[in-house]
Design a protein around this motif. Structure first.
Motif, PDB file in Angstrom:
ATOM      1  N   ILE A  99       0.845  -1.203   0.000  1.00 50.09           N
ATOM      2  CA  ILE A  99       0.000   0.000   0.000  1.00 50.09           C
ATOM      3  C   ILE A  99       0.876   1.248   0.000  1.00 50.09           C
ATOM      4  N   ALA A 100       0.596   2.156  -0.933  1.00 51.83           N
ATOM      5  CA  ALA A 100       1.321   3.426  -0.987  1.00 51.83           C
ATOM      6  C   ALA A 100       0.437   4.509  -0.367  1.00 51.83           C
ATOM      7  N   ILE A 101       1.084   5.582   0.063  1.00 52.62           N
ATOM      8  CA  ILE A 101       0.358   6.713   0.651  1.00 52.62           C
ATOM      9  C   ILE A 101       0.534   7.935  -0.255  1.00 52.62           C
ATOM     10  N   GLY A 102      -0.523   8.702  -0.373  1.00 51.81           N
ATOM     11  CA  GLY A 102      -0.472   9.911  -1.204  1.00 51.81           C
ATOM     12  C   GLY A 102      -1.043  11.096  -0.454  1.00 51.81           C
ATOM     13  N   ALA A 103      -0.870  12.280  -1.046  1.00 53.13           N
ATOM     14  CA  ALA A 103      -1.429  13.516  -0.491  1.00 53.13           C
ATOM     15  C   ALA A 103      -2.511  14.024  -1.442  1.00 53.13           C
ATOM     16  N   GLN A 104      -3.213  15.063  -1.011  1.00 46.58           N
ATOM     17  CA  GLN A 104      -4.386  15.528  -1.774  1.00 46.58           C
ATOM     18  C   GLN A 104      -4.153  16.834  -2.531  1.00 46.58           C
ATOM     19  N   ASP A 105      -2.966  17.433  -2.358  1.00 46.08           N
ATOM     20  CA  ASP A 105      -2.644  18.698  -3.042  1.00 46.08           C
ATOM     21  C   ASP A 105      -1.216  19.063  -2.661  1.00 46.08           C
ATOM     22  N   CYS A 106      -0.626  19.996  -3.374  1.00 47.94           N
ATOM     23  CA  CYS A 106       0.659  20.569  -2.956  1.00 47.94           C
ATOM     24  C   CYS A 106       0.817  21.920  -3.641  1.00 47.94           C
ATOM     25  N   HIS A 107       1.859  22.650  -3.274  1.00 46.49           N
ATOM     26  CA  HIS A 107       2.162  23.928  -3.926  1.00 46.49           C
ATOM     27  C   HIS A 107       3.070  23.666  -5.126  1.00 46.49           C
ATOM     28  N   SER A 123     -11.992  18.263  -8.333  1.00 43.12           N
ATOM     29  CA  SER A 123     -13.030  19.259  -8.655  1.00 43.12           C
ATOM     30  C   SER A 123     -13.381  20.122  -7.445  1.00 43.12           C
ATOM     31  N   GLU A 124     -13.225  19.548  -6.233  1.00 39.26           N
ATOM     32  CA  GLU A 124     -13.514  20.361  -5.041  1.00 39.26           C
ATOM     33  C   GLU A 124     -12.513  21.507  -4.916  1.00 39.26           C
ATOM     34  N   ALA A 126     -13.728  25.260  -5.225  1.00 33.12           N
ATOM     35  CA  ALA A 126     -13.636  26.048  -3.990  1.00 33.12           C
ATOM     36  C   ALA A 126     -12.460  27.015  -3.994  1.00 33.12           C
ATOM     37  N   TYR A 127     -11.361  26.640  -4.661  1.00 31.34           N
ATOM     38  CA  TYR A 127     -10.158  27.494  -4.634  1.00 31.34           C
ATOM     39  C   TYR A 127      -9.825  28.038  -6.023  1.00 31.34           C
ATOM     40  N   ARG A 128     -10.737  27.874  -6.942  1.00 33.48           N
ATOM     41  CA  ARG A 128     -10.571  28.372  -8.311  1.00 33.48           C
ATOM     42  C   ARG A 128      -9.254  27.936  -8.939  1.00 33.48           C
ATOM     43  N   GLU A 129      -8.884  26.693  -8.714  1.00 29.00           N
ATOM     44  CA  GLU A 129      -7.641  26.187  -9.321  1.00 29.00           C
ATOM     45  C   GLU A 129      -7.833  26.046 -10.823  1.00 29.00           C
ATOM     46  N   THR A 130      -6.933  26.636 -11.577  1.00 27.19           N
ATOM     47  CA  THR A 130      -7.030  26.573 -13.032  1.00 27.19           C
ATOM     48  C   THR A 130      -6.226  25.387 -13.567  1.00 27.19           C
ATOM     49  N   ASP A 131      -6.441  25.091 -14.837  1.00 25.21           N
ATOM     50  CA  ASP A 131      -5.656  24.032 -15.477  1.00 25.21           C
ATOM     51  C   ASP A 131      -4.167  24.367 -15.405  1.00 25.21           C
ATOM     52  N   ALA A 132      -3.829  25.635 -15.619  1.00 23.70           N
ATOM     53  CA  ALA A 132      -2.416  26.037 -15.606  1.00 23.70           C
ATOM     54  C   ALA A 132      -1.806  25.822 -14.222  1.00 23.70           C
ATOM     55  N   TYR A 140     -10.698  10.480 -14.275  1.00 29.63           N
ATOM     56  CA  TYR A 140     -11.906  11.098 -14.853  1.00 29.63           C
ATOM     57  C   TYR A 140     -12.997  11.053 -13.800  1.00 29.63           C
ATOM     58  N   GLU A 141     -13.401  12.216 -13.310  1.00 25.98           N
ATOM     59  CA  GLU A 141     -14.417  12.297 -12.266  1.00 25.98           C
ATOM     60  C   GLU A 141     -15.493  13.296 -12.674  1.00 25.98           C
ATOM     61  N   PRO A 142     -16.614  12.812 -13.205  1.00 21.38           N
ATOM     62  CA  PRO A 142     -17.701  13.749 -13.506  1.00 21.38           C
ATOM     63  C   PRO A 142     -18.104  14.461 -12.207  1.00 21.38           C
ATOM     64  N   VAL A 143     -18.142  15.771 -12.229  1.00 26.92           N
ATOM     65  CA  VAL A 143     -18.404  16.538 -11.004  1.00 26.92           C
ATOM     66  C   VAL A 143     -19.732  16.112 -10.386  1.00 26.92           C
TER      67      VAL A 143
END
Ligand code: PEP
Length: 245
Positions: A56-64, A93-94, A98-104, A161-164
């Motif tokens: 089992i590997a561990i991951g995070a949910q975001d980074c800078h 998608s959250e 919620a944080y207006r993250e763009t594709d870029a 692929y996650e349909p909102v």
């Protein structure tokens, strides 16, 4: 392609929840798929210690996107690598809403993840309105094109692929809709990354449960799942892992 089953705990779980990750070690010993659990940041290091030596590997949910600097409250990919993360979910998608993250922004974060030697799980997906307007494939392929950086390879990039409209709602697209979208994503990946695009795993995400996983995994170009709610309990998550194996 070996399937990848990824759990996204979102902002759920205290130290007492680590038992759910540890319980997976017993259940998944022989599973013929890769498994990653992405708990909240506070549990990443402890979770990585608990699953050390297992499959089992561990991951995070975001980074800078930057390795360090004056970014109060943020965490870099390098920091995540240091505490044992091997994957980072990007552009969920959250976060996009919620944080207006763009594709870029997602692409910049993915470069940081790759430079830190980690694997990015880049999320894309259309809203209900976009699907109803018949624009789902166009929207998702445009997101994909702009969210994948040039550092992407089949070993450091996974697409989810996650349909909102399917996330956390109990709604799931038809198997035909999933097949159509995953095949379009595969074509777009091949066009963008050449040979590498054929090896990038494409996960389906949105209300996956033990009861619907097997049918979804039978769809061509579905190389695993990104699972939210059903990943919080080892017994339910194990049912999804078993369905993939
Ligand atoms: C998710 O948050 O990535 C997700 C797919 O959630 P759920 O499985 O709960 O729909």
């Amino acid at each position: 392609m070996k399937k990848l089953i990824a759990g996204n705990w979102k902002m759920n779980g205290l130290a007492s929840s680590l038992a759910e990750i540890e319980a997976l070690k017993g259940i998944t010993g022989e599973a013929a798929c890769d498994i990653v659990v992405c708990p909240p940041l506070t549990l990443v290091e402890k979770a990585a210690e608990r699953v050390g030596g297992s499959r089992i590997a561990i991951g995070a949910q975001d980074c800078h996107a930057q390795p360090s600097g004056a970014y109060t409250g943020d965490v870099s990919a390098e920091m995540l690598a240091e505490i044992g993360a091997r994957f980072v979910i990007l552009g969920h998608s959250e976060r996009r809403s919620a944080y207006r993250e763009t594709d870029a922004a997602v692409a910049a974060k993915a470069i940081a993840v790759h430079q830190a030697g980690l694997t990015s799980i880049i999320c894309v997906g259309e809203t209900r309105a976009e699907r109803d307007e018949g624009r789902a494939i166009e929207v998702v392929c445009a997101q994909l094109e702009a969210s994948i950086p040039n550092t992407a390879t089949s070993s450091n990039t996974v697409i989810a692929y996650e349909p909102v409209w399917a996330i956390g709602t109990g709604l799931v697209p038809t198997l035909e809709q999933i097949e159509e979208m995953h095949s379009s994503i595969r074509q777009a990946l091949e066009k963008r990354l050449g040979e590498n695009g054929l090896g990038v795993r494409i996960l389906y995400g949105g209300s996956v449960k033990a009861s619907n996983a097997k049918a979804i995994f039978g769809v061509s170009n579905v190389d695993g799942a990104l699972v939210g709610g059903a990943s919080l309990k080892a017994s339910e998550f194990a049912g999804i892992i078993t369905a993939a194996a």
